[in-house]
Design a protein around this motif. Sequence first.
Motif, PDB file in Angstrom:
ATOM      1  N   UNK A  77       0.518  -0.826   0.080  1.00  0.00           N
ATOM      2  CA  UNK A  77      -0.212   0.086   0.452  1.00  0.00           C
ATOM      3  C   UNK A  77       1.086   1.373   0.294  1.00  0.00           C
ATOM      4  N   UNK A  78       1.592   1.218   0.564  1.00  0.00           N
ATOM      5  CA  UNK A  78       2.737   2.532   0.940  1.00  0.00           C
ATOM      6  C   UNK A  78       4.353   2.594   0.016  1.00  0.00           C
ATOM      7  N   UNK A  79       4.562   1.103  -0.633  1.00  0.00           N
ATOM      8  CA  UNK A  79       5.660   1.347  -0.804  1.00  0.00           C
ATOM      9  C   UNK A  79       5.488   1.071  -2.525  1.00  0.00           C
ATOM     10  N   UNK A  80       4.741   0.301  -2.897  1.00  0.00           N
ATOM     11  CA  UNK A  80       4.718  -0.196  -3.918  1.00  0.00           C
ATOM     12  C   UNK A  80       3.671   0.771  -4.865  1.00  0.00           C
ATOM     13  N   UNK A  81       2.330   0.204  -4.715  1.00  0.00           N
ATOM     14  CA  UNK A  81       1.253   1.431  -5.270  1.00  0.00           C
ATOM     15  C   UNK A  81       1.796   2.494  -5.798  1.00  0.00           C
ATOM     16  N   UNK A  82       1.843   2.915  -4.732  1.00  0.00           N
ATOM     17  CA  UNK A  82       2.291   4.813  -5.237  1.00  0.00           C
ATOM     18  C   UNK A  82       3.669   4.453  -6.112  1.00  0.00           C
ATOM     19  N   UNK A  83       4.695   3.512  -6.596  1.00  0.00           N
ATOM     20  CA  UNK A  83       5.228   4.146  -7.040  1.00  0.00           C
ATOM     21  C   UNK A  83       4.633   3.728  -8.315  1.00  0.00           C
ATOM     22  N   UNK A  84       3.867   2.332  -8.900  1.00  0.00           N
ATOM     23  CA  UNK A  84       4.233   1.500 -10.011  1.00  0.00           C
ATOM     24  C   UNK A  84       2.681   3.023 -10.659  1.00  0.00           C
ATOM     25  N   UNK A  85       1.904   3.069  -9.184  1.00  0.00           N
ATOM     26  CA  UNK A  85       0.421   4.629 -10.018  1.00  0.00           C
ATOM     27  C   UNK A  85       0.977   5.579 -10.193  1.00  0.00           C
ATOM     28  N   UNK A  86       1.736   6.034  -9.514  1.00  0.00           N
ATOM     29  CA  UNK A  86       2.374   7.228  -9.363  1.00  0.00           C
ATOM     30  C   UNK A  86       1.491   8.116  -8.249  1.00  0.00           C
ATOM     31  N   UNK A  87       0.305   7.299  -7.281  1.00  0.00           N
ATOM     32  CA  UNK A  87      -0.003   8.474  -6.573  1.00  0.00           C
ATOM     33  C   UNK A  87      -0.939   7.301  -5.447  1.00  0.00           C
ATOM     34  N   UNK A  88      -1.340   7.487  -4.252  1.00  0.00           N
ATOM     35  CA  UNK A  88      -1.974   6.807  -3.735  1.00  0.00           C
ATOM     36  C   UNK A  88      -3.141   6.152  -4.262  1.00  0.00           C
ATOM     37  N   UNK A  89      -3.056   5.147  -3.911  1.00  0.00           N
ATOM     38  CA  UNK A  89      -4.244   4.490  -3.953  1.00  0.00           C
ATOM     39  C   UNK A  89      -5.276   3.707  -3.372  1.00  0.00           C
ATOM     40  N   UNK A  90      -6.156   3.117  -3.844  1.00  0.00           N
ATOM     41  CA  UNK A  90      -7.234   2.738  -2.425  1.00  0.00           C
ATOM     42  C   UNK A  90      -7.134   2.115  -2.025  1.00  0.00           C
ATOM     43  N   UNK A  91      -7.149   2.127  -0.482  1.00  0.00           N
ATOM     44  CA  UNK A  91      -7.116   0.650   0.906  1.00  0.00           C
ATOM     45  C   UNK A  91      -7.632  -0.644   0.149  1.00  0.00           C
ATOM     46  N   UNK A  92      -8.456  -0.435  -1.052  1.00  0.00           N
ATOM     47  CA  UNK A  92      -9.479  -2.013  -1.168  1.00  0.00           C
ATOM     48  C   UNK A  92      -8.592  -2.669  -1.734  1.00  0.00           C
ATOM     49  N   UNK A  93      -8.222  -1.414  -3.334  1.00  0.00           N
ATOM     50  CA  UNK A  93      -7.217  -2.221  -4.116  1.00  0.00           C
ATOM     51  C   UNK A  93      -5.936  -3.180  -3.630  1.00  0.00           C
ATOM     52  N   UNK A  94      -5.364  -1.639  -2.978  1.00  0.00           N
ATOM     53  CA  UNK A  94      -3.384  -2.988  -2.496  1.00  0.00           C
ATOM     54  C   UNK A  94      -3.916  -3.090  -1.626  1.00  0.00           C
ATOM     55  N   UNK A  95      -4.601  -3.919  -0.957  1.00  0.00           N
ATOM     56  CA  UNK A  95      -5.532  -4.579   0.601  1.00  0.00           C
ATOM     57  C   UNK A  95      -5.598  -5.758  -0.492  1.00  0.00           C
ATOM     58  N   UNK A  96      -6.275  -5.926  -1.602  1.00  0.00           N
ATOM     59  CA  UNK A  96      -6.674  -7.331  -2.898  1.00  0.00           C
ATOM     60  C   UNK A  96      -5.384  -7.737  -2.926  1.00  0.00           C
ATOM     61  N   UNK A  97      -4.512  -6.885  -4.112  1.00  0.00           N
ATOM     62  CA  UNK A  97      -3.113  -7.367  -4.189  1.00  0.00           C
ATOM     63  C   UNK A  97      -2.273  -7.729  -3.802  1.00  0.00           C
ATOM     64  N   UNK A  98      -2.464  -7.331  -1.704  1.00  0.00           N
ATOM     65  CA  UNK A  98      -1.574  -7.716  -1.226  1.00  0.00           C
ATOM     66  C   UNK A  98      -2.053  -9.356  -0.554  1.00  0.00           C
ATOM     67  N   UNK A  99      -3.459  -9.722  -1.094  1.00  0.00           N
ATOM     68  CA  UNK A  99      -3.880 -10.538  -0.121  1.00  0.00           C
ATOM     69  C   UNK A  99      -3.775 -11.893  -1.819  1.00  0.00           C
ATOM     70  N   UNK A 100      -4.342 -11.610  -2.914  1.00  0.00           N
ATOM     71  CA  UNK A 100      -4.112 -12.114  -3.878  1.00  0.00           C
ATOM     72  C   UNK A 100      -2.502 -12.681  -4.381  1.00  0.00           C
ATOM     73  N   UNK A 101      -1.199 -12.274  -3.855  1.00  0.00           N
ATOM     74  CA  UNK A 101      -0.547 -12.025  -3.271  1.00  0.00           C
ATOM     75  C   UNK A 101       0.217 -13.557  -2.778  1.00  0.00           C
ATOM     76  N   UNK A 102      -0.566 -12.860  -1.724  1.00  0.00           N
ATOM     77  CA  UNK A 102       0.410 -13.967  -0.286  1.00  0.00           C
ATOM     78  C   UNK A 102      -0.599 -15.001  -1.034  1.00  0.00           C
ATOM     79  N   UNK A 103      -1.766 -15.584  -0.656  1.00  0.00           N
ATOM     80  CA  UNK A 103      -2.469 -16.560  -0.372  1.00  0.00           C
ATOM     81  C   UNK A 103      -2.851 -17.979  -1.603  1.00  0.00           C
TER      82      UNK A 103
END
Lengths: 231, 224
Positions: A77-103
């Motif tokens: 949420x705080x490191x990867x997403x702003x770096x890729x998209x150049x700005x803050x991403x919604x909490x929902x999207x970044x936690x979704x990405x994290x859960x998908x990567x982890x699970x």
Amino acid sequence: MATELYWMDIFENFDFLLKGLGITMKLSLISIIGSLFFGIFLGIIRYSKFFLISWLAVAYIEIVRSVPLILFIVFIHFGLMPYIFGGAVSFFASSCVAFIIFTSAYIAEIIRSGLNSVENTHIDAAKSLGFSASQRLTFIILPLAVSRMAPALVSQFISLIKDTSLASTIGLIELTRSGEIIYERTHHVFEILLFIAFVYFLICFGLSKLCRIYEMKPYMQVEAEKALVIN
Amino acid sequence: MYNFDTAVIIESIPNLIDGVKMTLFISVISSICAFIIGLIIVFSRTMGLKYLKFFAVCYVEIIRNTPLLVQLYIMYKALPSLGIMLSPISCGILSLSLYAGAFISEVLRSGIHSVANEQFESSTSLGLSKFQAFTLIIFPQAIRIVIPPLSSQFINIIKNSSLVSFIAVTDLFYRIYKGAVDDFRFVEFFLAGAFIYMMLTGVIALFSNILENVFRLRGRTAKI
């Protein structure tokens, strides 16, 4: 200990809690579907015989499995997403990405063990009937493997639903966070937290019992018994 | 391109080492407590009286089906309103060991089920009590089988111990997060943290492989 419990909070803020529950369910549903797809893909790569590809999958699985989930959530949420998209991403999207990567790493491991549990005789029989490699995978190996790994998959999904509570730590207002917001105002911490734990318990316990009822029988065992009787 | 700055990490190495110490302290103590809890639960579940068994099943199901974060919050934020005030570290250790104890009891139970039932019958027919049969006959055979899943539970304890940073314990994750926020260097601190956690869990995986080889019986396999 003369503290009086005040249960009316739950009813007064029922809509808010329900909204949080809805977000929890949406988050876990999207993560389950995404991680299932990605996990099956990874598991098949892991199962493949090409050395380099399967080694890549092994590296991914081992790295992800040895790092805590909260590290992924916070840093995606705080490191990867702003770096890729150049700005803050919604909490929902970044936690979704994290859960998908982890699970998906865990699911890939389950898929691989399920694929490995398919006996070589099935594969040889399919080969002798002229099935191509992809046909063998889709018609013979996967249906057998899925029925065998269903319990493990469901327990992984249950632990994913429990882990969605971690999304509250980056600020997503799901069930845990909405409860937090309520008790930060009313200070009836015990009642709200107990209620939240109860809701999680209902969902997870219900899901595990539901799976127990509809647990798919590994149908090839039945076939094997029939074969034994015939012999 | 991201300009990667290793100096930030090198500066904060002593800080991270303090965090590793705290993480190891919490996870080692809660591993020991969790193992003891798991043993008690599995003994009362397989050999115990009827109401004891009911209590054990309730405990395992309730703990396994609620998130660890909510349990930590209940320990840390809700118990004071009932008049019980614990320090953050003891809160963390208590809830981690309760949580992992339920999972470890399930692992041990599967190991005990894999030991043939005749072992228990023959040991009782030789005049051993239930407790003696459990400790002398069943358990030594079961623990050998469950070394790999047990070690994965201990790895989970280390990973779950990162959650105690949300109840104000300055463990490894807390230090990493703090460092990343302070210097706004998320990638470096994430990589450092992932590396340290991989080291910690890798040691346990290695240790479990060695133990598995030491305790393997030649030519004998578990009953499936």
